[in-house]
Every structure is written in C-alpha cells, then in structure tokens.
Design an enzyme around this catalytic site. Sequence first.
Site, PDB file in Angstrom:
ATOM      1  N   ARG A 145      19.575 -35.191 -25.523  1.00 27.68           N
ATOM      2  CA  ARG A 145      20.960 -35.260 -25.438  1.00 27.68           C
ATOM      3  C   ARG A 145      21.838 -33.834 -25.891  1.00 27.68           C
ATOM      4  NH1 ARG A 145      21.968 -40.980 -28.102  1.00 27.68           N
ATOM      5  NH2 ARG A 145      20.206 -39.919 -29.378  1.00 27.68           N
TER       6      ARG A 145
ATOM      7  N   ASN B  59      21.429 -42.324 -24.169  1.00 22.17           N
ATOM      8  CA  ASN B  59      20.099 -42.865 -24.072  1.00 22.17           C
ATOM      9  C   ASN B  59      20.549 -44.342 -23.677  1.00 22.17           C
ATOM     10  OD1 ASN B  59      18.719 -40.669 -24.827  1.00 22.17           O
ATOM     11  ND2 ASN B  59      18.433 -41.485 -26.841  1.00 22.17           N
TER      12      ASN B  59
END
EC number: 6.2.-.-
Length: 755
Positions: free
Chosen positions: A21, A39
């Site tokens: 990320r 996520n």
Amino acid sequence: MGELVRKRIRVEGIVQGVGFRPFVYSLATRLGLAGHVGNDVHGVFIEVEGGDSVVQQFLGLLAEQAPPLAAVARISTTDAEAVAEEGFRVVESDAAGPRATLVSSDTATCADCSAEIADAGDRRFGYPFTNCTNCGPRFTIVRDVPYDRPNTTMSGFALCAKCEAEYRDPANRRFHAQPVCCPDCGPRLWLTDRDGAARRGDPLVEAVAALARGEVLAVKGLGGYHVAVDATDDDAAARLRKRKRREDKPFAIMVASVQQARSLCAIDDVEEALLTSRRRPIVLLDRLPGAALAPSVAPGTRQLGLMLPYTPLHHLLLRGFPRPIVLTSGNVSDEPIAYRDDDALERLGEIADAFLMHDRPIHIRTDDSVVRVVGGREMPIRRSRGYVPEPVTLPWPFPQPVLACGAELKNTFAVAKDEHVFVSHHIGDLENYETLRSFTGGIAHFRRLFDVEPQVVAHDLHPEYLSTKFAAELDGVELVGVQHHHAHIASCLADNGETGPVIGVAFDGTGYGADGSIWGGEFLVADLTGFRRLGHLDLVPLPGGATAIKQPWRTAVSYLAEVDHLSGDLDVLWRNPNWTEVAALLRQRRHAPLTSSAGRLFDAVAAILGVRDAINYEGQAAIELEQLADTAETGGCPVSISRGPVLRVRGADLVRSVVADLRAATPVPVIAARFHNGLAAAVVEVCDRLRESTGIGAVALSGGVFQNALLLLRVTTMLHRRGFRTLLHSQVPANDGGISLGQAAVAGALCRKRR
C-alpha cells in the site's frame, strides 16, 4: 495527459504486510494520480484516476517496481467512471467476504533496521524488536486477515505518538507497517532464572555474560524458543546434549557474519546467497579442517548447519558475544518447540540456566528452515520459518478445497484451493500429545487464515498413522487414501508444475505398500492420478520390525544371511553377540516382515562398515555413511537386476561386494563410495529399462534417501548422460515433509478427472 480515465485494480498474491500500500501510494502520488488503495480479504484493491497514458504507466510499474517482499500473482483491471477526484489516499481495510489473500512469511531484519539498532543516535538504538515494511515478524504473529495490526499479536501494544506519526507518514518506510514499535510503546525484553525470577541488570548484557560463563541460555525468537551455548565451549555443548537428551544429532550454529561463517565452512555463491537471504535458513555447509568449534557441537559429520542472525535480538546478542553460538530448538528431543512463556519455563526448566524472554506473543510456533545446496541448486530439508505460508502455486486449479494430512514422521499438512497449496510449517513426528495438538491447531489456523472448508481430505494408507486416524474422524468429507511413495512422486511432480507420467524413483526408510508390506525402494510409472509399481529393491526380512530401524545391525544380519556371510568373522557380528537369535527371527514373518526399503539397505552397509550399529536420530547411519564416503572414488559395486514385468534390484549384491572389499582391507571411505556408486548405477539401469518398455524419458526422484547429496549427484549425472529429463525437489523437501503436497496434488487430480 490525454483523456481522463479511472481504473479499478485488483492485485493478488503476497501483497499484504510487505509495504504494498505505501508503494502504491508513493507511485500514484509521484505520477500525479488520484484515487485510493486498501487491503481486503482478497489482497489489495486500488482505484486510480488520471490521464490515460499516465494510468497505463502506473499499471506497467505496479508489478515491475513492486516492493522486494511482494510476490504479485495477478493484476486485473476494470474500467470505472471518472469522478474528477483530487489526491490519493490509503483507505481502511475491508474484512468482509471470503478470504483469498496470501500471507507473507517472517522476514529477516533489513539493512536499514540493522543500521538503526547500531546507531547510538537513533531512538531505536539497541532495540530488539525493530522492524519496518521490509522486514520483521509476519506469519508467526498473524491471527487473521486482512493483515492489519488488530489481527496480529501486536494488537496489545498501542502506538506511541512517534510510531503513530511514522505509521501515518506516506514518505516513511514504516508507513502502515503493522508490527511497528519502539522502546516507548513496544514489546520489552527481560532475563530470568530457570524458576522465572528476574535477573538484575541489562537483559542483553547479562545474557551475553551467561553465555560467556558457559550457561545454557533459552532465547525467545520469532517462532518459538531456542537454547543457546558458546559453540567453542565443549563442556557447555556436552551439558546441553545431556540435558536435551540429544546424543549425537548435530546442533545448528548461528554466526554473526558471512566472514565468521567462512572461518568455519567452505561457502560458494549460492550458499552465501541463501545464508544472507531474507529467509535466513540453516544452510548445511562443508566444514573446514580445524574449524574452531567444540567437538560436541557436530560429532561425526563433515558438515555444519550455519545461519546468520534474522532478528534484531539475534544481531544484538551476537554483537555482544564475539564467538559462534549453538542455537537449537527449545525442546527435549522428539517434542515440538516451546513457544509460550509458561510452557517454556516448565519444559525447558531442566535444560536452560537462564531465559531471555519478551512479551510479544507468538501465535503459531515455527521451527527454523534447513536447506542444502546440491549441484548448484537449493534443496529444502525442512521448510518452515521464512518460507511458510507462501504457497506452492500450480498451473491447474483445485475443483474442490482439499486438506492433506501428511505423513507420520516429519509431518506437514496442507490446505489447497484455487491454484494454491499452502504447505504448513514443520510439525514434526506425530508421536506425542503436544505434537498432535500442534498438528490439529495448525490445521484449524490454516483453514481460518485461507478460508478453506475442505470437501476432500487426503491421507496416507497406513492405518496406524495418527494423521490417517485424524482424517478418518472427520465428518462430511470425501476421504482419499494416497499410497506413500505415490505421494512422494506426486509431490515432486507438483513441485515442478507437472502432471506426468514419469518414471518415479521413491527411496526412503519405510512406507505402507499397496500390498500391505513395507516399501521403500520403489520404481513407479506414475502421474498424479495413479501409479504402477514396475520395480523395487529385492525384499529382505526386517528382524524385529521397527526395532531394526533403531538398530541397523539387525538389518545387516538380514542382508548377510542373504549372501551367506553369517560366519561370525565380521566385526558387526562380534560387536553384537546375540546376532544368532536375530538370525533365527528371519524365518518368522510375524517378527521379520519383508521390506524393499532403500533406507534399511544403507543401514545394513553402515553397520557392516562399523559406522553405526544403533541410531539416536532418524537416518543417522545413512547420513554418517554418506559423510564418510570418498567422493573421489569412481568405482562401483556390481548389482544384478532381474527381468520380467516387475524389475528387482538385488541389494544383496551390494552387500556382497562391501564384505569382499572389507575382507580385502580396502579403506572404508572407498567402500562407502563404491556402495553409493553401485546403487546409483543400478537406479539408472532400471530407469533405462523402463524407458524402453514405456517410452517415458522423464525421471522424478523423491524420498528421504535422495537428501543424500552424493547419491543424488551420481544418479542425476548419469541420467543426464543417458538423455533423461530429471525432476528434483526445490520448493518442498524430498523427505516426508513434502508428502502433504503430493497428497493434495493427487486428490486435486482425481477431482479434475472425475469432472
């Protein structure tokens, strides 16, 4: 920039807990794209918006520049309606839906974190739990997915303001690093006596002092407790052996650096790469003459198992202690590694003098992995920390979710769905309650972690294996029994992403044969759905049954009887005066079942050559026979092979030659090498004959005997010269630790065939 477009992107693979990320955020920001990343239970979801050409550039760089710990399996995109969004952000995780994400393995301390703990000016100076998105605990602390702090054993440590700022800062390498911590907010370290009473002073300083005094130190690591001593102190090493009840098996050694490793062992480029890799396994290496280690550390072996520090705690401990240390599993022999603090104090209290402990809970115990380099390639011996739970990905899907229960010894289990097989960490030998608990608890954890509700359960055919009994007690599932040696060959096929057919050579100690006898020296023609047994080592009686496994001299008596050498003049018979009673058992099938085991043939030769009459750990006689062999010797013992529909290799011929050489005063290392060479030649000759009758030119080598590097190199070299294509293991062990993969592959293939 072109037309404004928006894309929804799904990234699957090992993309959580590896800095994916933050990477996406930085990439999108650098390219001036808007959108978000987060996520979920499938992996990472992304939406990006911007000019068409820039979005295409983003997609190209997404896999090309992924973080070093990431393993991108699939990227899929769909078009979305542009909304003229501004800015890019990381959004909250979505825990809804069936889990499909992969989980990262535990990863060795990165160079940046290592530098921080050595920098007196850094706030993490000397902090033993330093980590970032590129390193640190993963699998051993994960309770559930998505991989977020609340789903790990770090959930009990609230972030301090400084760590919170790092966690929220997209420019920081700890951006969304779930185990992030520091001395102010994270786990703490302490040192106790064996009764749990705290010792005064700095825990690390006092732990180093304890090692220097020759004390046995228990150390809580990533996946459980180790016990450590000074590897140059023979009294300390011998004391540890006695307390652990580990008579001969070599201890693993941790060294501070590659340079220190080179003072003990010869190391090539492949071995160095493994030692320094993010996985940091124990690497079996050739020992240098005069290596400065205590004799009790690794008796009777020309190899050492070395590893480098893989946690900040190890780095700090080795920085204070200048010599190599023994670092072996925290258990009594044959028990699983201790990983809970109270259990460690109870079970290791008679072993360790002091305990270096911390308060970060371990969710799943995980032993160190062990590898060996053979012919320039990595060969796993034990696949665990640093590798698990990364899946073996196959080029075909599983129509139904599968649980494979594995073998009895060196047990692993596996769960499989879609195209992934998640082979477990090393469980061990299923022969005591604690190991069985680890087995059943591990299965429950993997089923939850990977959202697998098995419809098919694969198991060994042996009715007395605890793994088989576990399978039989499950309700509402289809049971698939897989013959042990077929599972070995299927494991090798799956390891190489192939379905067969192949000529499969499965050499191991024992396995329940399809006819109810003890197999172990098998030549199969096999694919994933079935096999035919077209050859094997000649059957010999195994006097005393399982007793002969621990007393190789008994199998020597059996083989000597086959070649009429029970004349009493051989040393192996003089050393074991009750050999006549054992010889009398050979005619009683109830007490001397027949076996084709290659492992028992090695045992017999080892005993005849005076290497080992009784063993203290599995495979000891064969391992020491390999270590003894003169690798420069090219001669081999002749072996006869019968003709007919099922070829039989007369192992007794090898024994006859061994005895003849022994009586001719041939040096034992030369005899040992000739035995290896003769068996290798017989293997290749059988493969040649089977190629003639079947037209199959691919050979798969599996089973624990093929962990013998000398035999493996001899066989593969000769197969190559004769034009065979050879399949070897590289992702899972050739030993029983790879059985669960083979069972899963067979079950999946049968499901596909049925459909």
